[in-house]
Scaffold this motif. Structure first.
Motif, PDB file in Angstrom:
ATOM      1  N   LYS A 180       0.847  -1.196   0.000  1.00 12.89           N
ATOM      2  CA  LYS A 180       0.000   0.000   0.000  1.00 12.89           C
ATOM      3  C   LYS A 180       0.882   1.245   0.000  1.00 12.89           C
ATOM      4  O   LYS A 180       1.863   1.320   0.731  1.00 12.89           O
ATOM      5  CB  LYS A 180      -0.929   0.002   1.214  1.00 12.89           C
ATOM      6  N   ILE A 181       0.510   2.212  -0.822  1.00 18.24           N
ATOM      7  CA  ILE A 181       1.187   3.511  -0.829  1.00 18.24           C
ATOM      8  C   ILE A 181       0.123   4.589  -0.644  1.00 18.24           C
ATOM      9  O   ILE A 181      -0.900   4.604  -1.340  1.00 18.24           O
ATOM     10  CB  ILE A 181       1.949   3.748  -2.142  1.00 18.24           C
ATOM     11  N   TYR A 182       0.365   5.488   0.302  1.00 19.66           N
ATOM     12  CA  TYR A 182      -0.564   6.583   0.580  1.00 19.66           C
ATOM     13  C   TYR A 182      -0.207   7.782  -0.287  1.00 19.66           C
ATOM     14  O   TYR A 182       0.966   8.156  -0.407  1.00 19.66           O
ATOM     15  CB  TYR A 182      -0.536   6.944   2.063  1.00 19.66           C
ATOM     16  N   LEU A 183      -1.221   8.382  -0.895  1.00 22.92           N
ATOM     17  CA  LEU A 183      -1.025   9.465  -1.847  1.00 22.92           C
ATOM     18  C   LEU A 183      -1.053  10.811  -1.139  1.00 22.92           C
ATOM     19  O   LEU A 183      -2.059  11.525  -1.107  1.00 22.92           O
ATOM     20  CB  LEU A 183      -2.118   9.393  -2.928  1.00 22.92           C
ATOM     21  N   ALA A 184       0.079  11.153  -0.562  1.00 27.29           N
ATOM     22  CA  ALA A 184       0.211  12.436   0.140  1.00 27.29           C
ATOM     23  C   ALA A 184       1.648  12.903   0.005  1.00 27.29           C
ATOM     24  O   ALA A 184       2.584  12.109   0.103  1.00 27.29           O
ATOM     25  CB  ALA A 184      -0.167  12.295   1.602  1.00 27.29           C
ATOM     26  N   GLY A 185       1.812  14.194  -0.242  1.00 26.53           N
ATOM     27  CA  GLY A 185       3.154  14.739  -0.409  1.00 26.53           C
ATOM     28  C   GLY A 185       3.390  15.932   0.490  1.00 26.53           C
ATOM     29  O   GLY A 185       2.495  16.388   1.207  1.00 26.53           O
ATOM     30  N   GLY A 186       4.612  16.447   0.447  1.00 25.82           N
ATOM     31  CA  GLY A 186       4.957  17.660   1.158  1.00 25.82           C
ATOM     32  C   GLY A 186       4.784  17.592   2.661  1.00 25.82           C
ATOM     33  O   GLY A 186       4.761  16.521   3.270  1.00 25.82           O
ATOM     34  N   SER A 187       4.652  18.762   3.271  1.00 30.08           N
ATOM     35  CA  SER A 187       4.524  18.845   4.725  1.00 30.08           C
ATOM     36  C   SER A 187       3.236  18.197   5.215  1.00 30.08           C
ATOM     37  O   SER A 187       3.152  17.732   6.356  1.00 30.08           O
ATOM     38  CB  SER A 187       4.581  20.308   5.174  1.00 30.08           C
ATOM     39  N   GLN A 188       2.225  18.108   4.331  1.00 30.84           N
ATOM     40  CA  GLN A 188       0.968  17.467   4.749  1.00 30.84           C
ATOM     41  C   GLN A 188       1.155  15.969   4.959  1.00 30.84           C
ATOM     42  O   GLN A 188       0.501  15.369   5.822  1.00 30.84           O
ATOM     43  CB  GLN A 188      -0.153  17.749   3.753  1.00 30.84           C
ATOM     44  N   ALA A 189       2.051  15.346   4.195  1.00 28.15           N
ATOM     45  CA  ALA A 189       2.336  13.912   4.383  1.00 28.15           C
ATOM     46  C   ALA A 189       3.028  13.685   5.714  1.00 28.15           C
ATOM     47  O   ALA A 189       2.728  12.722   6.435  1.00 28.15           O
ATOM     48  CB  ALA A 189       3.202  13.397   3.248  1.00 28.15           C
ATOM     49  N   VAL A 190       3.942  14.556   6.058  1.00 26.78           N
ATOM     50  CA  VAL A 190       4.642  14.463   7.342  1.00 26.78           C
ATOM     51  C   VAL A 190       3.642  14.602   8.489  1.00 26.78           C
ATOM     52  O   VAL A 190       3.665  13.824   9.454  1.00 26.78           O
ATOM     53  CB  VAL A 190       5.737  15.545   7.438  1.00 26.78           C
ATOM     54  N   ALA A 191       2.756  15.571   8.376  1.00 24.99           N
ATOM     55  CA  ALA A 191       1.744  15.777   9.418  1.00 24.99           C
ATOM     56  C   ALA A 191       0.822  14.559   9.533  1.00 24.99           C
ATOM     57  O   ALA A 191       0.459  14.140  10.644  1.00 24.99           O
ATOM     58  CB  ALA A 191       0.927  17.031   9.110  1.00 24.99           C
ATOM     59  N   ALA A 192       0.444  13.984   8.394  1.00 33.34           N
ATOM     60  CA  ALA A 192      -0.456  12.824   8.404  1.00 33.34           C
ATOM     61  C   ALA A 192       0.178  11.651   9.135  1.00 33.34           C
ATOM     62  O   ALA A 192      -0.480  10.955   9.925  1.00 33.34           O
ATOM     63  CB  ALA A 192      -0.809  12.428   6.976  1.00 33.34           C
ATOM     64  N   MET A 193       1.468  11.407   8.892  1.00 29.21           N
ATOM     65  CA  MET A 193       2.133  10.291   9.557  1.00 29.21           C
ATOM     66  C   MET A 193       2.408  10.584  11.031  1.00 29.21           C
ATOM     67  O   MET A 193       2.488   9.665  11.848  1.00 29.21           O
ATOM     68  CB  MET A 193       3.436   9.956   8.823  1.00 29.21           C
ATOM     69  N   ALA A 194       2.538  11.849  11.373  1.00 29.05           N
ATOM     70  CA  ALA A 194       2.799  12.211  12.773  1.00 29.05           C
ATOM     71  C   ALA A 194       1.543  12.110  13.630  1.00 29.05           C
ATOM     72  O   ALA A 194       1.603  11.642  14.775  1.00 29.05           O
ATOM     73  CB  ALA A 194       3.359  13.627  12.839  1.00 29.05           C
ATOM     74  N   TYR A 195       0.404  12.522  13.088  1.00 25.22           N
ATOM     75  CA  TYR A 195      -0.833  12.556  13.866  1.00 25.22           C
ATOM     76  C   TYR A 195      -1.796  11.419  13.509  1.00 25.22           C
ATOM     77  O   TYR A 195      -2.656  11.050  14.321  1.00 25.22           O
ATOM     78  CB  TYR A 195      -1.549  13.892  13.664  1.00 25.22           C
ATOM     79  N   GLY A 196      -1.657  10.890  12.292  1.00 25.34           N
ATOM     80  CA  GLY A 196      -2.616   9.905  11.826  1.00 25.34           C
ATOM     81  C   GLY A 196      -3.873  10.586  11.310  1.00 25.34           C
ATOM     82  O   GLY A 196      -4.263  11.655  11.785  1.00 25.34           O
ATOM     83  N   THR A 197      -4.486   9.977  10.294  1.00 27.16           N
ATOM     84  CA  THR A 197      -5.782  10.460   9.798  1.00 27.16           C
ATOM     85  C   THR A 197      -6.702   9.251   9.722  1.00 27.16           C
ATOM     86  O   THR A 197      -6.337   8.162  10.144  1.00 27.16           O
ATOM     87  CB  THR A 197      -5.643  11.087   8.390  1.00 27.16           C
ATOM     88  N   GLU A 198      -7.902   9.434   9.170  1.00 29.22           N
ATOM     89  CA  GLU A 198      -8.822   8.308   9.033  1.00 29.22           C
ATOM     90  C   GLU A 198      -8.207   7.185   8.182  1.00 29.22           C
ATOM     91  O   GLU A 198      -8.516   6.011   8.363  1.00 29.22           O
ATOM     92  CB  GLU A 198     -10.134   8.761   8.377  1.00 29.22           C
ATOM     93  N   THR A 199      -7.309   7.554   7.273  1.00 30.53           N
ATOM     94  CA  THR A 199      -6.716   6.571   6.359  1.00 30.53           C
ATOM     95  C   THR A 199      -5.246   6.302   6.662  1.00 30.53           C
ATOM     96  O   THR A 199      -4.806   5.155   6.650  1.00 30.53           O
ATOM     97  CB  THR A 199      -6.843   7.068   4.904  1.00 30.53           C
TER      98      THR A 199
END
Length: 428
Positions: A180-199
């Motif tokens: 699986k690869i999550y489609l997120a780039g830039g600083s938003q990808a870093v934030a997503a992995m740091a805090y977690g999102t629904e996906t």
């Protein structure tokens, strides 16, 4: 590229020269903090919005599964697969050698201490995908993670215009056993992995290079959350040290190889004569004209420079002040210099060792500290993906041997419960 004479520079001049990727007005920080806050509050919705804003693609979901990756990877040719396999094999061989069991040490009779490795459970890998897609970075990060035994490997990479990832990224995912690869780039990808999102799952440590926004996001996350980072790894850079035994054609190629990464990359030459500098500049101009990414490389070269020194030792002094991500010793006399290297991410020795080899397939890791962070950080390795836990075991003989010293030390610090914990055992 401007040419400076090292002997004519004062400390202030040198300090200005070695400084890069600064954000004096905190403009980048302000933008990144806003992105992080938005992702923290709105999760998947924020990632979809940023994909539209920054990547110009409308996503209906935030990941690609194994079946989709297999379909995308089908476009990779056999020749390309073989090259990726060679890189995989060499990187895997080099990094496997880093996984070592340490010996137990008896510090005094009856007192034994040792360390054991444990993998970081959840790691996040950021694979850049802006102006250049980097399957090599995927290999560099995921291979040591797999060797370390990390339980969960979360991969984020920016979506391409078609809402997918590059075929080479997809193939490497399959090669690595990542489904699986999550489609997120830039600083938003870093934030997503740091805090977690629904996906996107929350991770314990984030790895991967990126632009100034990604680097700023990583440093902010490290200081404001419990999520760690590998290192500040921002816009790429190289410093070449050269003397009369170097080949100006090779030097120019190395400088341009770094410059084509991005407009904010930096390519520096420290050489022992003005004649070398002039010849290299001539070669840079000639080679630049045939590069597909010439416009990007040209901007980076214009923001780079040459320092003419009186000797290789003086060039080495400058290099240690600059603390380069990549250091090339373009000289037949490189053996004289290696012992003087204090600050560098990765070093390339002699006239036949281009930085490109380390970027792709020699086996060493290319995820390295930039912007002078080589003064304090190492590049990514298997060690980056493990924790080293210390153990100690004390026998009846050991408690009698070590106990009196512990009692005295605890008492002189005024920590009598500490002393008592030993005294009671000694009496027993």
């Amino acid at each position: 590229m401007k040419i400076f004479n090292y002997s004519e520079l004062n400390k202030s001049d040198i300090s200005q020269l070695v400084q890069r990727n600064v954000d004096p007005a905190n403009e980048i920080r302000a933008i990144v903090e806003d992105v992080i806050s938005h992702v923290q509050q709105h999760g998947d919705r924020a990632l979809i919005d940023y994909a539209l804003k920054f990547d110009k693609v409308e996503l209906d979901k935030l990941y690609l599964d194994q079946k989709e990756l297999e379909e995308i990877a089908a476009a990779v040719s056999d020749e390309q697969k073989a090259a990726l396999q060679t890189a995989y094999n060499n990187i895997n061989t080099f990094h496997k050698s880093q996984l070592k069991t340490e010996d137990e040490v008896e510090t005094m009779p009856g007192v034994t201490c040792w360390r054991e490795l444990r993998p970081i459970e959840k790691v996040g890998l950021y694979i850049p995908g802006g102006s250049a897609v980097l399957p090599s970075t995927f290999l560099m990060l995921a291979i040591p993670a797999k060797i370390a035994g990390c339980h969960e490997v979360v991969v984020c990479s920016p979506p391409q215009k078609n809402g997918k990832v590059n075929a080479f990224i997809a193939y490497v995912a399959l090669l690595l056993g990542i489904d699986k690869i999550y489609l997120a780039g830039g600083s938003q990808a870093v934030a997503a992995m740091a805090y977690g999102t629904e996906t996107v799952p929350k991770v314990d440590k984030i790895f991967g290079p990126g632009n100034q926004f990604v680097t700023k996001a990583k440093t902010i996350i490290q200081s404001t959350t419990t999520t760690a980072i590998d290192m500040p790894a921002g816009p790429s850079e190289v410093l070449v040290i050269a003397d009369e035994t170097a080949n100006p054609v090779f030097i120019a190629a190395d400088l341009l190889a770094q410059a084509e990464h991005g407009m904010d990359s930096q390519s520096i030459l420290a050489c022992t004569s003005n004649a070398i500098a002039v010849e290299v500049l001539r070669e840079v101009d000639e080679q630049l004209t045939v590069l597909p990414r010439a416009e990007i490389a040209k901007v980076a070269i214009e923001n780079s420079y040459i320092v003419v020194t009186n000797s290789l030792d003086e060039a080495m002094d400058f290099s240690n002040l600059y603390a380069p991500e990549h250091l090339i010793l373009a000289t037949a006399n490189w053996q004289q210099l290696t012992g003087r290297i204090i600050n560098a991410g990765s070093v390339f020795l002699g006239n036949l060792t281009p930085e490109s080899a380390g970027d792709y397939a020699s086996g060493t890791n290319h995820t390295l500290p930039t912007s002078s962070y080589a003064r304090a950080y190492s590049g990514v390795s298997v060690d980056s993906f493990v924790k080293k836990i210390t153990f100690q075991y004390i026998t009846p003989e050991g408690i009698q041997n070590i106990g009196p010293s512990v009692e005295i030390l605890a008492e002189l610090e005024g920590l009598h419960a500490h002393k008592n914990a030993v005294t009671l055992r000694m009496k027993e």
